[in-house]
Design a protein around this motif. Structure first.
Motif, mmCIF file in Angstrom:
data_model
loop_
_atom_site.group_PDB
_atom_site.id
_atom_site.type_symbol
_atom_site.label_atom_id
_atom_site.label_comp_id
_atom_site.label_asym_id
_atom_site.label_seq_id
_atom_site.Cartn_x
_atom_site.Cartn_y
_atom_site.Cartn_z
ATOM 1 N N GLY A 1 30.984 38.431 31.504
ATOM 2 C CA GLY A 1 31.431 39.790 31.220
ATOM 3 C C GLY A 1 32.558 40.146 32.168
ATOM 4 N N GLY A 2 33.035 41.382 32.089
ATOM 5 C CA GLY A 2 34.092 41.832 32.977
ATOM 6 C C GLY A 2 35.453 41.298 32.582
ATOM 7 N N PHE A 3 36.362 41.241 33.577
ATOM 8 C CA PHE A 3 37.769 40.915 33.333
ATOM 9 C C PHE A 3 38.230 39.581 33.923
ATOM 10 N N TYR A 4 37.449 38.982 34.863
ATOM 11 C CA TYR A 4 38.077 38.032 35.782
ATOM 12 C C TYR A 4 37.536 36.607 35.715
ATOM 13 N N ILE A 5 38.463 35.666 35.897
ATOM 14 C CA ILE A 5 38.158 34.261 36.127
ATOM 15 C C ILE A 5 38.698 33.914 37.515
ATOM 16 N N TRP A 6 37.848 33.308 38.345
ATOM 17 C CA TRP A 6 38.210 32.962 39.724
ATOM 18 C C TRP A 6 38.643 31.496 39.721
ATOM 19 N N LEU A 7 39.937 31.287 39.676
ATOM 20 C CA LEU A 7 40.513 29.950 39.552
ATOM 21 C C LEU A 7 40.630 29.299 40.923
ATOM 22 N N SER A 8 40.033 28.116 41.082
ATOM 23 C CA SER A 8 40.057 27.401 42.357
ATOM 24 C C SER A 8 40.968 26.177 42.233
ATOM 25 N N ILE A 9 42.065 26.162 42.981
ATOM 26 C CA ILE A 9 43.020 25.051 42.932
ATOM 27 C C ILE A 9 42.464 23.882 43.743
ATOM 28 N N ASN A 10 42.501 22.693 43.155
ATOM 29 C CA ASN A 10 41.847 21.528 43.773
ATOM 30 C C ASN A 10 42.489 21.098 45.080
ATOM 31 N N LYS A 11 43.816 21.014 45.119
ATOM 32 C CA LYS A 11 44.506 20.515 46.306
ATOM 33 C C LYS A 11 44.958 21.668 47.203
ATOM 34 N N GLN A 12 45.103 21.376 48.465
ATOM 35 C CA GLN A 12 45.572 22.380 49.424
ATOM 36 C C GLN A 12 47.077 22.592 49.244
ATOM 37 N N ILE A 13 47.446 23.717 48.679
ATOM 38 C CA ILE A 13 48.854 24.092 48.572
ATOM 39 C C ILE A 13 49.002 25.532 49.042
ATOM 40 N N SER A 14 50.219 25.954 49.270
ATOM 41 C CA SER A 14 50.457 27.318 49.750
ATOM 42 C C SER A 14 50.317 28.305 48.599
ATOM 43 N N ILE A 15 49.292 29.161 48.686
ATOM 44 C CA ILE A 15 49.094 30.171 47.640
ATOM 45 C C ILE A 15 50.266 31.148 47.632
ATOM 46 N N HIS A 16 50.885 31.319 48.795
ATOM 47 C CA HIS A 16 52.062 32.180 48.899
ATOM 48 C C HIS A 16 53.212 31.605 48.079
ATOM 49 N N GLN A 17 53.380 30.274 48.165
ATOM 50 C CA GLN A 17 54.433 29.624 47.382
ATOM 51 C C GLN A 17 54.162 29.726 45.885
ATOM 52 N N VAL A 18 52.894 29.575 45.510
ATOM 53 C CA VAL A 18 52.528 29.723 44.090
ATOM 54 C C VAL A 18 52.897 31.120 43.608
ATOM 55 N N PHE A 19 52.527 32.139 44.400
ATOM 56 C CA PHE A 19 52.823 33.529 44.041
ATOM 57 C C PHE A 19 54.327 33.738 43.882
ATOM 58 N N ARG A 20 55.110 33.252 44.874
ATOM 59 C CA ARG A 20 56.559 33.460 44.865
ATOM 60 C C ARG A 20 57.219 32.761 43.676
ATOM 61 N N LYS A 21 56.833 31.503 43.461
ATOM 62 C CA LYS A 21 57.456 30.723 42.389
ATOM 63 C C LYS A 21 57.100 31.311 41.015
ATOM 64 N N ALA A 22 55.853 31.781 40.879
ATOM 65 C CA ALA A 22 55.434 32.405 39.620
ATOM 66 C C ALA A 22 56.199 33.700 39.382
ATOM 67 N N LEU A 23 56.348 34.503 40.443
ATOM 68 C CA LEU A 23 57.058 35.778 40.303
ATOM 69 C C LEU A 23 58.509 35.544 39.893
ATOM 70 N N LYS A 24 59.105 34.514 40.456
ATOM 71 C CA LYS A 24 60.483 34.170 40.093
ATOM 72 C C LYS A 24 60.570 33.773 38.621
ATOM 73 N N ALA A 25 59.467 33.200 38.088
ATOM 74 C CA ALA A 25 59.417 32.789 36.680
ATOM 75 C C ALA A 25 58.961 33.919 35.763
ATOM 76 N N GLY A 26 58.803 35.139 36.326
ATOM 77 C CA GLY A 26 58.407 36.291 35.509
ATOM 78 C C GLY A 26 56.915 36.397 35.280
ATOM 79 N N ILE A 27 56.111 35.808 36.194
ATOM 80 C CA ILE A 27 54.650 35.829 36.070
ATOM 81 C C ILE A 27 54.062 36.462 37.324
ATOM 82 N N LEU A 28 53.249 37.478 37.152
ATOM 83 C CA LEU A 28 52.652 38.187 38.292
ATOM 84 C C LEU A 28 51.206 37.750 38.458
#
Length: 480
Positions: A410-437
């Motif tokens: 129920g509810g709204f959310y899926i808690w996605l766990s990335i397998n490898k250690q990467i910078s979540i900050h970089q994921v956020f920035r690169k996605a935002l640049k691609a028009g994804i928030l």
């Protein structure tokens, strides 16, 4: 992009001159007072949609005129608004007032998320609200159209009696027996937390909560001088075995919990864990704030009854809201608790806003009394289930090798766990640049660098598919 940042590219006036005039106007009008930090050149170039060299030229002119100054390590700030030259007494130093205010500013990333949500072109994969296409706007209009009489005056301190009577009836279906006098109408669940923070707690108090937690994304308790302390979860909800020890170590004042379809993990607390939590907090004399704003949004079967349904000692303050079901714009929620507590908090509410919107209270009372609300929930559950299944199918296709996830009930959310250690900050920035928030995990736990809160409630199906496929590509690019 906000209208105010748009340039007239058909004008004979050069673009650098238009930018110069725009920033100068902001400074002279006092919108950007002395000490204001000017956005970085890269951001200004994005906002104005021009080359960075154009920005550099415009800022150079402003610098030459003495309006701004660049300081190493501090960026570019407003140095003068011309009035300080023309008048004997300088203008008020608003920046010092801004920095000395008691309320903590949002985290930088939350401010960026809030700003990006204003862009209609962006794909919002993390937004925790219903899509506009799922909101019952027409039925709300019809309710007001059919109304024989509407009050535009203030309601009584606890809110409209008629609405409180309807809420009292409504929560009986959840096993909660509460008279209208022990119910207070609030302007959304967040206001309930604000009232609790200023009305019931001492500065320096410690608030226990699940970790990760929505509480970390707002500063309602921190701004009132309280400390947050996270307690781990498993797939059945908050782990209770350490609560007693932690209370003694950290002087825990109360515990905040979202048992049903937790934000951000989507976890549904089991009935056994609910009993454990209530018994533990009863034994340790720890009051509970139960946030049940997602409780109506179940899919195949209803969740266990709220903790409040088992409360025999007035230990729990129970919060409900229409923001996640009828629409956030109504700003109507409620708090249920012992009458002395509700009396105290309703007095504070009257001192701050003189009551929630009488029009919104009328509309919500009509929804509850007419049966429209239950019919609406049936439709919303069907829509959200379809969206959840659609999202899970995309994850199964594109994310199997790079992440794991829960399947929420129920509810709204899926808690996605990335397998490898990467910078979540970089994921956020690169996605935002691609028009994804995105809503990265460190919003809900500052040490979390592995998770993303995905929401299937807001974006359209087309946006979900496009945004998630691109997100998978971004994660793979950063993995390589």
């Amino acid at each position: 992009m906000s209208e105010e940042w748009k340039l007239n590219k058909a004008s004979s006036l050069p673009l650098h001159q238009q930018i110069y005039d725009f920033i100068k106007r902001k400074i002279i009008n006092g919108e950007w007072p002395v000490g204001t930090k000017i956005p970085p050149q890269r951001k200004l170039a994005q906002k104005f949609q021009v080359n960075r060299s154009t920005i550099v030229y415009a800022l150079g002119e402003l610098c030459a005129d003495g309006l701004i100054v660049s300081k190493v390590g501090s960026g570019t700030i407003v140095a003068n608004n011309t009035w300080s030259v023309l008048t004997a007494s300088p203008p008020p130093d608003w920046i010092s007032y801004v920095k000395s205010g008691a309320y903590h500013p949002n985290m930088q990333i939350i401010q960026e998320i809030n700003a990006a949500e204003a862009d209609p072109a962006i794909i919002r994969l993390g937004t925790g609200e219903l899509s506009p296409e799922l909101l019952p706007s027409q039925k709300i209009k019809q309710i007001f159209h059919r109304a024989h009489s509407l009050s535009l005056g203030y309601s009584e301190p606890k809110g409209s009696l008629h609405l409180r009577e309807m809420v009292s009836e409504y929560i009986k279906s959840k096993g909660i027996n509460a008279s209208p006098s022990s119910i207070m109408i609030v302007s959304g669940a967040l206001q309930a937390l604000q009232l609790i923070s200023v009305g019931l707690l001492y500065r320096g108090s410690t608030i226990f909560h699940e970790t990760p937690s929505y509480l970390n994304s707002v500063h309602v308790f921190q701004s009132a001088g309280m400390n947050l302390f996270g307690i781990p979860m498993d797939n059945k909800g908050i782990q209770t075995h350490s609560i007693g020890r932690l209370k003694r170590q950290h002087n825990g004042a109360l515990l905040y919990s979202i048992p049903s379809f937790h934000n951000p993990t989507g976890i549904l607390m089991s009935i056994d864990r609910r009993r454990e939590l209530l018994n533990t907090c009863k034994k340790e004399s720890i009051p509970i704030i139960e946030d049940d704003v997602y409780g109506d949004l179940w899919f195949e079967s209803p969740p266990p009854n709220p903790l409040k349904s088992m409360d025999e000692q007035g230990q729990i303050l129970y919060i409900g809201s229409m923001s996640k079901t009828l629409g956030p714009g109504l700003r109507i929620g409620w708090m249920v608790g012992p009458e002395p507590v509700i009396d105290r908090l309703s007095d504070i509410k009257m001192q701050t806003d003189y009551g929630s919107s009488s029009l919104s209270q009328f509309a919500v009372a009509e929804w509850l009394s007419s049966g429209l609300y239950e019919d609406h929930l049936t439709g919303i559950r069907t829509e959200l289930l379809e969206r959840r299944n659609f999202t899970i199918n995309i994850l199964n296709t594109y994310f199997k090798e790079i992440a794991t996830w829960n399947v929420p009930k129920g509810g709204f959310y899926i808690w996605l766990s990335i397998n490898k250690q990467i910078s979540i900050h970089q994921v956020f920035r690169k996605a935002l640049k691609a028009g994804i928030l995105l809503n990265p995990g460190n919003v809900y736990d500052r040490n979390n660098q592995q998770h993303i809160r995905l929401s299937y409630s807001f974006a359209t199906m087309v946006q979900l598919e496009k945004g998630l496929i691109r997100l998978a590509e971004i994660i793979q690019e950063l993995n390589s």
